[in-house]
Design an enzyme around this catalytic site. Structure first.
Site: not given
Ligand SMILES: [Zn+2]
Length: 429
Positions: A226, A325, A401
């Site tokens: 992340d 991502e 997170d």
């Protein structure tokens, strides 16, 4: 798994030519290479300016082929430069243009943001050689490299029979000889190489590729990464509750330091008066550009370190997959992206992961911060604050997170989220 490495060999002497002849030609080719690099960068700005204007007028980017006549920046630059730069072997010219265009693309965001000055290539820039422009053979214990550097037109102008040059290279040790031997037998594959001029000597950076057995990590063992504002990098795993994070702030601190220095330099320029201004804007802007490059270089170094850490952790946990991502949907003026060159960091992670035999999968980050990684419940209110996650359905509490990274580490997460969203809709409907 393909690996690419480079070995440097010094050119001892030309075989059928004098140093005077070869040296002159190499310098000519190097001059053209430099022109090709710098002009491609200029043409890239033309190209970019055209697209931006077109976007403003038509609300979409132009399809290059329809409007400029060439399908790519590369084709555009090549056609503009091939007449002027007629001495270079055309394949090498094409490779040089590609190198400049790639550099331009990588730097573009930093340059537009003012974090980096526009690339300019110096007199001693390396000369590109595509793989077919380099041949290797062995005579006794000597290694002879054949270099194809000049065009047919230039060869005729030089009144030469051949457009290639044989040179003897030095081999210092077993490793250097072994690489050339394997290239000769075909065990290694030759990549695009480069000629370099350094301290009045010529060198060849031979690029060679070889297959290496893949690391047998389980692809279902997944690490999720992340990228965030509080912690630039937060790592979690689908098969364990381990977590690792990188504390942010060091780039911001460095930037603040540099910004202060920038201001000082601007002040100085102001007080220097006309004497300094007399040399033109170039003199005044230059030190500030150097400061900007420092930030970019610093971030580059930091991103190398971070990506090393991420991949080392994946190896330690025997992960065959790293999930990142997909940031392409996020606008480039997004505050999140502005703070950190995430794209660059991802590229570095991907490169190092591949070296370690780990596959990289990009997943859409939609809802990964709102979804409960324990029960799958998706709700905006699951995030009472920036730092915490608390599930409205099952009560799972975690660092926000960490929760997002756990979601990112989930196999087939995009599909799972799509299905969960359909369930939510049908419940409401
Ligand atoms: Zn839950």
């Amino acid at each position: 798994m393909k690996h690419t490495k480079v070995m440097r060999y010094q050119v001892i002497k030309p075989i059928n030519d004098t140093w005077e002849t070869l040296g002159h030609i190499l310098r000519e080719i190097q001059r053209e290479t430099r022109v090709a690099l710098n002009k491609t960068i200029q043409l890239a700005w033309e190209w970019q300016g055209f697209s931006a204007t077109y976007k403003q007028q038509h609300d979409e980017y132009p399809k290059a082929k329809e409007h400029i006549g060439y399908a790519s920046l590369h084709g555009y630059a090549y056609n503009r430069l091939k007449e002027e730069l007629y001495k270079m072997n055309t394949s090498n010219l094409s490779q040089t243009i590609k190198r400049a265009a790639d550099k331009w693309k990588v730097d573009l965001k930093d340059v537009l943001r003012g974090d980096k000055s526009i690339a300019s290539f110096k007199k001693d820039c390396p000369v590109d050689m595509v793989s077919k422009a380099l041949k290797i053979r062995k005579e006794g214990s000597d290694y002879i490299l054949t270099l194809s550097l000049v065009s047919i037109k230039y060869r005729k102008e030089l009144e030469r029979k051949q457009s290639s040059f044989d040179v003897l290279v030095s081999t210092k040790d077993k490793t250097q000889r072994g690489i050339l031997d394997r290239l000769i037998t075909g065990e290694y594959k030759l990549g695009a190489s480069q000629l370099l001029y350094h301290k009045k000597k010529w060198f060849i950076n031979v690029n060679y590729q070889f297959e290496k057995e893949e690391t047998a990590f389980d692809p279902d063992n997944i690490m999720g990464v992340d990228l965030g504002i509080v912690y630039p990098v937060y790592m979690a795993f689908n098969n364990s509750l381990n977590r690792y994070k990188i504390e942010g702030g060091e780039i911001e601190r460095f930037r603040a330091l540099v910004e202060r220095r920038k201001k000082q330099l601007l002040q100085q320029a102001k007080y220097c008066g006309d004497g300094r201004r007399g040399h033109g804007t170039k003199t005044r802007i230059k030190p500030i550009d150097i400061v900007s490059d420092k930030v970019a270089n610093f971030r580059d170094t930091v991103n190398h370190r971070y990506s090393r850490y991420v991949v080392d952790m994946a190896v330690r946990h025997r992960c065959g997959t790293i999930q990142l991502e997909d940031l392409t949907g996020i606008a480039s003026d997004n505050a999140f992206l502005k703070r950190w060159p995430y794209y660059d960091l991802q590229q570095k992670i991907e490169y190092k992961a591949k070296e370690a035999g780990i596959q990289v999968i990009y997943i859409k980050p939609d809802y990964t911060s709102q979804r409960c990684s324990k029960c799958g419940h998706i709700e905006r209110d699951n995030r009472p604050g920036q730092a915490t996650f608390e599930c409205k359905s099952c009560g799972f509490k975690a660092n926000a997170d960490f929760n997002a990274a756990r979601n990112i580490a989930t196999k087939d997460i995009e599909k799972i989220i799509q299905e969960e969203l359909i369930d939510i809709k049908s419940e409401i409907g």
